[in-house]
Design a protein around this motif. Structure first.
Motif, PDB file in Angstrom:
ATOM      1  N   PRO A  76      -2.621  22.481  -6.494  1.00 15.27           N
ATOM      2  CA  PRO A  76      -2.909  22.330  -5.067  1.00 15.27           C
ATOM      3  C   PRO A  76      -4.055  23.199  -4.548  1.00 15.27           C
ATOM      4  CG  PRO A  76      -0.999  23.722  -5.362  1.00 15.27           C
ATOM      5  CD  PRO A  76      -1.372  23.220  -6.738  1.00 15.27           C
ATOM      6  N   LYS A 120       4.050  20.764  -3.454  1.00 14.05           N
ATOM      7  CA  LYS A 120       2.633  20.561  -3.790  1.00 14.05           C
ATOM      8  C   LYS A 120       1.729  21.492  -2.992  1.00 14.05           C
ATOM      9  CE  LYS A 120       3.667  16.915  -6.363  1.00 14.05           C
ATOM     10  NZ  LYS A 120       5.092  16.774  -6.079  1.00 14.05           N
ATOM     11  N   CYS A 161       0.632  10.900  -5.283  1.00 15.74           N
ATOM     12  CA  CYS A 161       0.178  12.270  -5.575  1.00 15.74           C
ATOM     13  C   CYS A 161      -0.334  13.002  -4.336  1.00 15.74           C
ATOM     14  CB  CYS A 161      -0.909  12.256  -6.648  1.00 15.74           C
ATOM     15  SG  CYS A 161      -2.460  11.498  -6.113  1.00 15.74           S
TER      16      CYS A 161
END
Length: 219
Positions: A76, A120, A161
Protein backbone atom coordinates in the motif's frame (compact mmCIF):
# COMPACT_ATOMS: atom_id res chain seq x y z
CA UNK A 1 15.32 -12.66 -37.59
CA UNK A 2 14.10 -13.62 -34.13
CA UNK A 3 13.38 -17.28 -33.35
CA UNK A 4 10.89 -18.06 -30.57
CA UNK A 5 12.25 -20.65 -28.14
CA UNK A 6 10.36 -23.94 -28.08
CA UNK A 7 8.41 -23.55 -31.32
CA UNK A 8 11.17 -21.91 -33.44
CA UNK A 9 8.71 -19.69 -35.31
CA UNK A 10 10.68 -16.81 -36.82
CA UNK A 11 9.87 -13.10 -37.10
CA UNK A 12 11.85 -9.95 -37.79
CA UNK A 13 12.94 -7.92 -34.77
CA UNK A 14 10.72 -4.98 -35.74
CA UNK A 15 7.57 -7.15 -35.83
CA UNK A 16 8.44 -8.83 -32.53
CA UNK A 17 8.99 -5.45 -30.89
CA UNK A 18 5.55 -4.24 -31.99
CA UNK A 19 3.93 -7.53 -30.96
CA UNK A 20 5.38 -7.37 -27.44
CA UNK A 21 4.45 -3.71 -26.96
CA UNK A 22 0.83 -4.35 -28.00
CA UNK A 23 0.52 -7.30 -25.62
CA UNK A 24 1.89 -5.15 -22.80
CA UNK A 25 -0.77 -2.52 -23.48
CA UNK A 26 -3.40 -5.27 -23.32
CA UNK A 27 -1.96 -6.46 -20.01
CA UNK A 28 -1.39 -10.05 -21.08
CA UNK A 29 1.58 -12.42 -21.12
CA UNK A 30 3.46 -12.33 -24.43
CA UNK A 31 3.16 -15.49 -26.53
CA UNK A 32 4.43 -16.44 -29.96
CA UNK A 33 2.59 -14.40 -32.65
CA UNK A 34 2.09 -17.48 -34.84
CA UNK A 35 -1.62 -18.34 -35.07
CA UNK A 36 -2.54 -21.12 -32.65
CA UNK A 37 0.90 -21.24 -31.03
CA UNK A 38 0.82 -20.99 -27.23
CA UNK A 39 4.55 -20.84 -26.52
CA UNK A 40 5.51 -17.91 -24.30
CA UNK A 41 8.33 -15.71 -25.50
CA UNK A 42 11.37 -16.21 -23.24
CA UNK A 43 12.06 -12.98 -21.39
CA UNK A 44 15.80 -13.64 -21.52
CA UNK A 45 15.69 -13.04 -25.27
CA UNK A 46 13.84 -9.69 -25.09
CA UNK A 47 17.11 -7.79 -24.84
CA UNK A 48 17.61 -8.39 -28.56
CA UNK A 49 14.84 -5.98 -29.52
CA UNK A 50 13.49 -4.21 -26.38
CA UNK A 51 14.78 -1.46 -24.11
CA UNK A 52 15.55 -2.40 -20.45
CA UNK A 53 12.56 -0.32 -19.24
CA UNK A 54 10.15 -2.36 -21.38
CA UNK A 55 11.76 -5.64 -20.28
CA UNK A 56 11.06 -4.66 -16.68
CA UNK A 57 7.38 -4.22 -17.54
CA UNK A 58 7.31 -7.64 -19.18
CA UNK A 59 8.78 -9.20 -16.03
CA UNK A 60 6.00 -7.58 -14.02
CA UNK A 61 3.35 -8.96 -16.41
CA UNK A 62 4.76 -12.46 -16.11
CA UNK A 63 4.69 -12.30 -12.33
CA UNK A 64 1.15 -10.90 -12.32
CA UNK A 65 -0.03 -13.70 -14.60
CA UNK A 66 1.58 -16.35 -12.40
CA UNK A 67 -0.36 -15.29 -9.27
CA UNK A 68 -4.12 -16.07 -9.06
CA UNK A 69 -6.33 -12.98 -8.70
CA UNK A 70 -7.46 -13.96 -5.20
CA UNK A 71 -3.83 -14.38 -4.08
CA UNK A 72 -2.47 -11.04 -5.29
CA UNK A 73 -1.31 -8.47 -2.74
CA UNK A 74 0.08 -5.02 -3.53
CA UNK A 75 2.14 -3.01 -1.07
CA UNK A 76 0.00 0.00 0.00
CA UNK A 77 2.97 2.38 0.18
CA UNK A 78 2.80 4.57 -2.98
CA UNK A 79 6.57 4.61 -3.47
CA UNK A 80 6.66 0.82 -3.51
CA UNK A 81 3.42 -0.86 -4.72
CA UNK A 82 5.27 -4.18 -5.01
CA UNK A 83 3.25 -7.20 -6.14
CA UNK A 84 3.30 -10.26 -3.87
CA UNK A 85 1.26 -13.38 -3.33
CA UNK A 86 -0.48 -13.88 0.02
CA UNK A 87 1.57 -16.99 0.75
CA UNK A 88 4.80 -15.23 -0.25
CA UNK A 89 4.25 -12.23 2.03
CA UNK A 90 3.05 -14.45 4.89
CA UNK A 91 6.20 -16.58 4.70
CA UNK A 92 8.34 -13.43 4.68
CA UNK A 93 6.47 -11.95 7.67
CA UNK A 94 5.91 -14.96 9.91
CA UNK A 95 9.13 -14.60 11.90
CA UNK A 96 8.52 -10.92 12.69
CA UNK A 97 7.36 -10.13 16.24
CA UNK A 98 4.55 -7.79 15.21
CA UNK A 99 3.24 -10.44 12.82
CA UNK A 100 3.19 -13.03 15.58
CA UNK A 101 1.10 -10.78 17.82
CA UNK A 102 -1.18 -9.32 15.15
CA UNK A 103 -2.44 -11.75 12.45
CA UNK A 104 -3.21 -9.00 9.92
CA UNK A 105 0.30 -7.53 9.93
CA UNK A 106 2.53 -8.24 6.95
CA UNK A 107 5.96 -7.03 5.90
CA UNK A 108 6.57 -5.99 2.30
CA UNK A 109 9.25 -8.10 0.64
CA UNK A 110 10.56 -5.09 -1.26
CA UNK A 111 10.40 -1.96 0.94
CA UNK A 112 10.26 -3.95 4.24
CA UNK A 113 7.56 -1.71 5.77
CA UNK A 114 4.64 -3.22 7.66
CA UNK A 115 1.07 -3.04 6.33
CA UNK A 116 -2.33 -4.52 7.13
CA UNK A 117 -3.33 -7.18 4.64
CA UNK A 118 -6.99 -6.79 5.63
CA UNK A 119 -7.28 -3.00 5.36
CA UNK A 120 -4.70 -2.60 2.57
CA UNK A 121 -3.07 0.30 4.44
CA UNK A 122 0.17 0.88 6.40
CA UNK A 123 0.10 -1.06 9.68
CA UNK A 124 -2.16 0.43 12.39
CA UNK A 125 -0.41 -0.29 15.70
CA UNK A 126 -2.57 -1.07 18.76
CA UNK A 127 -5.83 -0.81 16.77
CA UNK A 128 -8.17 -3.43 15.33
CA UNK A 129 -9.17 -3.12 11.70
CA UNK A 130 -12.70 -2.04 12.69
CA UNK A 131 -11.43 0.66 15.04
CA UNK A 132 -9.00 1.89 12.44
CA UNK A 133 -11.67 2.20 9.75
CA UNK A 134 -14.01 4.06 12.10
CA UNK A 135 -11.38 6.56 13.19
CA UNK A 136 -9.78 6.92 9.76
CA UNK A 137 -12.40 7.21 7.01
CA UNK A 138 -9.60 8.94 5.09
CA UNK A 139 -6.32 7.60 6.57
CA UNK A 140 -4.33 10.59 5.35
CA UNK A 141 -4.74 13.93 3.63
CA UNK A 142 -3.62 12.38 0.36
CA UNK A 143 -6.56 9.95 0.47
CA UNK A 144 -9.05 12.80 0.82
CA UNK A 145 -7.42 14.53 -2.14
CA UNK A 146 -7.54 11.30 -4.09
CA UNK A 147 -11.27 10.91 -3.44
CA UNK A 148 -11.80 14.43 -4.78
CA UNK A 149 -9.77 13.65 -7.90
CA UNK A 150 -11.66 10.39 -8.42
CA UNK A 151 -14.96 12.23 -8.43
CA UNK A 152 -13.68 15.07 -10.61
CA UNK A 153 -12.01 12.86 -13.22
CA UNK A 154 -14.54 10.01 -13.03
CA UNK A 155 -11.89 7.40 -12.30
CA UNK A 156 -12.87 3.84 -11.41
CA UNK A 157 -11.67 1.69 -8.52
CA UNK A 158 -11.09 -2.01 -9.01
CA UNK A 159 -13.32 -3.94 -6.61
CA UNK A 160 -10.76 -6.76 -6.35
CA UNK A 161 -7.56 -4.91 -5.46
CA UNK A 162 -8.85 -1.33 -4.83
CA UNK A 163 -6.44 0.30 -7.29
CA UNK A 164 -7.62 3.36 -9.20
CA UNK A 165 -7.90 3.18 -12.97
CA UNK A 166 -8.10 6.04 -15.45
CA UNK A 167 -9.29 5.58 -19.02
CA UNK A 168 -7.02 7.69 -21.24
CA UNK A 169 -8.05 6.16 -24.55
CA UNK A 170 -9.61 3.04 -26.00
CA UNK A 171 -12.79 1.11 -25.25
CA UNK A 172 -14.65 0.81 -21.93
CA UNK A 173 -13.65 -2.83 -21.39
CA UNK A 174 -11.09 -2.51 -18.60
CA UNK A 175 -8.62 -5.11 -17.35
CA UNK A 176 -6.98 -4.19 -14.05
CA UNK A 177 -3.39 -5.25 -13.37
CA UNK A 178 -4.77 -7.79 -10.88
CA UNK A 179 -6.66 -9.49 -13.71
CA UNK A 180 -10.20 -8.31 -12.86
CA UNK A 181 -12.23 -7.18 -15.89
CA UNK A 182 -15.10 -4.69 -15.77
CA UNK A 183 -17.02 -1.95 -17.58
CA UNK A 184 -15.48 1.49 -17.05
CA UNK A 185 -18.86 3.19 -17.49
CA UNK A 186 -20.87 1.42 -14.79
CA UNK A 187 -18.35 -0.86 -13.04
CA UNK A 188 -20.16 -4.11 -13.92
CA UNK A 189 -17.94 -7.20 -14.12
CA UNK A 190 -17.01 -8.79 -17.43
CA UNK A 191 -17.40 -12.59 -17.35
CA UNK A 192 -15.98 -15.04 -19.88
CA UNK A 193 -14.75 -12.09 -21.95
CA UNK A 194 -18.30 -10.70 -22.23
CA UNK A 195 -20.00 -7.69 -20.68
CA UNK A 196 -22.74 -8.23 -18.08
CA UNK A 197 -24.17 -4.76 -18.73
CA UNK A 198 -25.68 -3.02 -21.76
CA UNK A 199 -23.35 -0.01 -21.80
CA UNK A 200 -21.77 0.96 -25.14
CA UNK A 201 -18.32 -0.57 -25.52
CA UNK A 202 -16.68 2.55 -26.94
CA UNK A 203 -17.14 6.15 -28.05
CA UNK A 204 -15.54 7.78 -31.05
CA UNK A 205 -13.69 10.42 -29.02
CA UNK A 206 -11.70 7.72 -27.18
CA UNK A 207 -10.85 5.69 -30.29
CA UNK A 208 -10.24 8.07 -33.21
CA UNK A 209 -7.53 10.72 -33.25
CA UNK A 210 -7.20 13.70 -35.51
CA UNK A 211 -4.16 13.89 -37.79
CA UNK A 212 -2.72 16.60 -35.56
CA UNK A 213 -3.03 14.39 -32.46
CA UNK A 214 -1.32 11.51 -34.29
CA UNK A 215 1.58 13.75 -35.28
CA UNK A 216 1.90 14.99 -31.66
CA UNK A 217 1.95 11.41 -30.33
CA UNK A 218 4.61 10.38 -32.83
CA UNK A 219 6.67 13.49 -32.17
Amino acid sequence: MFSVDGCLHRYCFSCMKQHVEVKLLQGVVVKCPHEGCKNEVNIDSYGKFLAPKVIKKVSQRIKEASIPVTEKVYCPFPRCSALMSKSEVLEYSKNAYVGAKQPGARKCIKCHYYFCINCKVPWHHNMTCSDYKRSNPYPCTEDAKLKSLVKKNQWRQCVKCNHMIELAEGCYHMRCRCGYEFCYTCGAEWKNKKATCSCPIWTERNIIYTRREVRQRRG
